[in-house]
Design a protein around this motif. Structure first.
Motif, short mmCIF file in Angstrom:
data_model
loop_
_atom_site.label_atom_id
_atom_site.label_comp_id
_atom_site.label_asym_id
_atom_site.label_seq_id
_atom_site.Cartn_x
_atom_site.Cartn_y
_atom_site.Cartn_z
N UNK A 151 0.81 -1.23 0.00
CA UNK A 151 0.00 0.00 0.00
C UNK A 151 0.84 1.27 0.00
N UNK A 152 2.16 1.14 -0.27
CA UNK A 152 2.98 2.34 -0.47
C UNK A 152 2.69 2.91 -1.85
N UNK A 153 3.28 4.06 -2.18
CA UNK A 153 2.90 4.76 -3.41
C UNK A 153 4.12 5.11 -4.26
N UNK A 154 4.18 4.50 -5.44
CA UNK A 154 5.28 4.80 -6.35
C UNK A 154 4.83 4.61 -7.78
N UNK A 155 5.44 5.37 -8.68
CA UNK A 155 5.32 5.07 -10.11
C UNK A 155 6.42 4.08 -10.48
N UNK A 156 6.42 3.61 -11.71
CA UNK A 156 7.49 2.71 -12.18
C UNK A 156 8.66 3.59 -12.61
N UNK A 157 9.64 3.74 -11.71
CA UNK A 157 10.77 4.63 -11.99
C UNK A 157 11.82 3.94 -12.85
N UNK A 158 12.48 4.71 -13.70
CA UNK A 158 13.63 4.22 -14.44
C UNK A 158 14.91 4.59 -13.70
N UNK A 159 16.05 4.15 -14.23
CA UNK A 159 17.32 4.41 -13.56
C UNK A 159 17.61 5.89 -13.33
N UNK A 160 17.51 6.74 -14.36
CA UNK A 160 17.83 8.17 -14.16
C UNK A 160 16.88 8.87 -13.18
N UNK A 161 15.57 8.59 -13.27
CA UNK A 161 14.63 9.27 -12.38
C UNK A 161 14.79 8.77 -10.94
N UNK A 162 15.11 7.49 -10.76
CA UNK A 162 15.34 6.97 -9.41
C UNK A 162 16.59 7.61 -8.80
N UNK A 163 17.64 7.75 -9.62
CA UNK A 163 18.87 8.38 -9.12
C UNK A 163 18.60 9.84 -8.74
N UNK A 164 17.82 10.53 -9.57
CA UNK A 164 17.49 11.93 -9.28
C UNK A 164 16.66 12.03 -7.99
N UNK A 165 15.75 11.09 -7.79
CA UNK A 165 14.94 11.08 -6.57
C UNK A 165 15.81 10.81 -5.34
#
Length: 406
Positions: A151-165
């Motif tokens: 029940x956590x909340x995430x989109x399907x992140x890619x490598x660059x967006x996950x690193x930026x986050x």
């Protein structure tokens, strides 16, 4: 987008060039998807960590970021392309030139502060967010699991967006971070009893093809599924479709009732006929080259089951049991690793056939208990695949062939 004063300072470069570039990526994503603001997050599970996926472009991107950038929140790492401790022993599977590039990529991530989990099932190794928590996760099966089961909340992140986050501790507020996007679109009535991981994988494969990127809701599941059942469902549904969130009425936390997540609508039926149609797609017979358990990575319960089935026997086919290294430590302590490897099978850590450079080994037929691997292997390596129960996979590995009956 409306940015806070701190986020404006990030964008102005007050916290360094890597932070500035990272927030710029996230703002661009937010503007594309209509986000109005950023959300603070507390953890990241980063995909794109295998050199097979990242390639030289990804390697150079992370190395550049690691010269100055540091992660500001806990970051676990997804499955990589090698067994990080046995790759030299298993160089046939993990060529040296590939392994050295992979290690270079891992060094860059760890310089930034990543936790070296190397698993597609981080919820088995301690990364367990709270219900309703905003996070940034990649790896399709893990995203489906953490959105749906936790029940956590995430989109399907890619490598660059996950690193930026991970660098900024922020994600743009869109997609599955918003309540209105977490409602169901397709109601699927399960009109048969589900007992095994394979049953749940077959259901997931069926539902993913219908739902695509939307949210399916299952009703009619009579018995509460196990962790392993839900792991199998999450992997298959995110492979045949791109499902990032599903609900099971009376089981998953956001679906106490059907009305809470989808309301009244005509259901799509999943029964014996639909089950057989999926199974027939993944049916093979005859000699078997390769048997793989652990896509997503095995739990200690699954490893225990494999060990009991292999005890005192020898396998004829190449047999991988894929898991996280943290789980293997448990298996070592329990004597399970010794039983499995004495039978000629291998416990492979940190990687899996999807992300390892397996394509040159000449395999023709693969058996697995994973709907995900059964789906991807034909396209990745032109392999014929069979989807079986764990017990059947072990039986086939011992005999070196599969006749359709254990």
């Amino acid at each position: 987008m409306q940015l806070t004063d701190e986020e404006k300072r990030m964008l102005d470069g007050e916290y360094g060039e890597v932070v500035r570039k990272s927030l710029k990526i996230l703002v661009a994503l937010g503007e594309i998807y209509g986000a109005e603001r950023m959300l603070k997050i507390k953890n990241v599970h980063s995909p794109g960590v295998s050199y097979r996926v990242a390639g030289d472009a990804g390697l150079n991107f992370v190395k550049d970021a690691s010269r100055e950038g540091r992660f500001t929140i806990p970051v676990t790492l997804n499955t990589i392309g090698i067994d990080s401790e046995r790759w030299e022993e298993l160089e046939y599977h993990f060529p040296r030139c590939f392994a050295l590039k992979q290690i270079e990529l891992l060094d860059a991530y760890q310089k930034m502060g990543a936790i070296a989990t190397y698993t597609c099932a981080p919820y088995l190794t301690g990364n367990i967010p709270a219900m309703g928590e905003h996070i940034a996760w990649g790896e399709s099966s893990a995203v489906a699991y953490v959105n749906s089961v936790v029940g956590a909340r995430t989109n399907r992140e890619g490598g660059p967006s996950a690193l930026a986050a991970a660098v900024t501790g922020r994600v743009p507020e869109y997609g599955f971070h918003l309540e209105e996007n977490r409602k169901g679109k397709y109601l699927i009535r399960v009109d048969m009893e589900l007992k095994t991981d394979k049953d749940y994988a077959v259901l997931g494969y069926f539902a993913g093809r219908i739902a695509g990127r939307d949210v399916p809701v299952f009703e009619g599941i009579k018995w509460r599924p196990t962790l392993e059942n839900l792991k199998a469902l999450s992997a298959a549904i995110a492979s045949s479709g791109a499902v990032a969130l599903y609900h099971i009425v009376g089981v998953t936390p956001e679906a106490p009732t059907a009305d809470a997540v989808i309301g009244k609508q005509e259901p799509i039926i999943f029964g014996r006929k639909e089950y057989r149609e999926v199974v027939e797609k993944f049916t093979i017979n005859g000699d078997v080259d390769f048997v793989v358990i652990g896509c997503p990575h095995c739990s200690i319960v699954e490893i225990g089951k494999v060990a009991r089935l292999l005890e005192g026997k020898k396998v004829k086919a190449e047999f991988w049991v894929c898991t996280a290294r943290q789980t293997k430590v448990l298996a070592d302590k329990m004597g399970l690793t010794e039983i499995i490897e004495k039978a000629g099978a291998r416990i492979i850590c940190d990687t899996c056939p999807v992300l390892a450079p397996t394509s040159t080994k000449g395999y023709k037929k693969l058996l697995t208990n994973s709907g995900k691997l059964a789906h991807y292997a034909p396209g990745l390596w032109n392999l014929k695949t069979g989807l079986l129960e764990i017990e059947e996979c072990v039986d086939a590995a011992i005999k070196g062939y599969w006749s359709g009956k254990a």
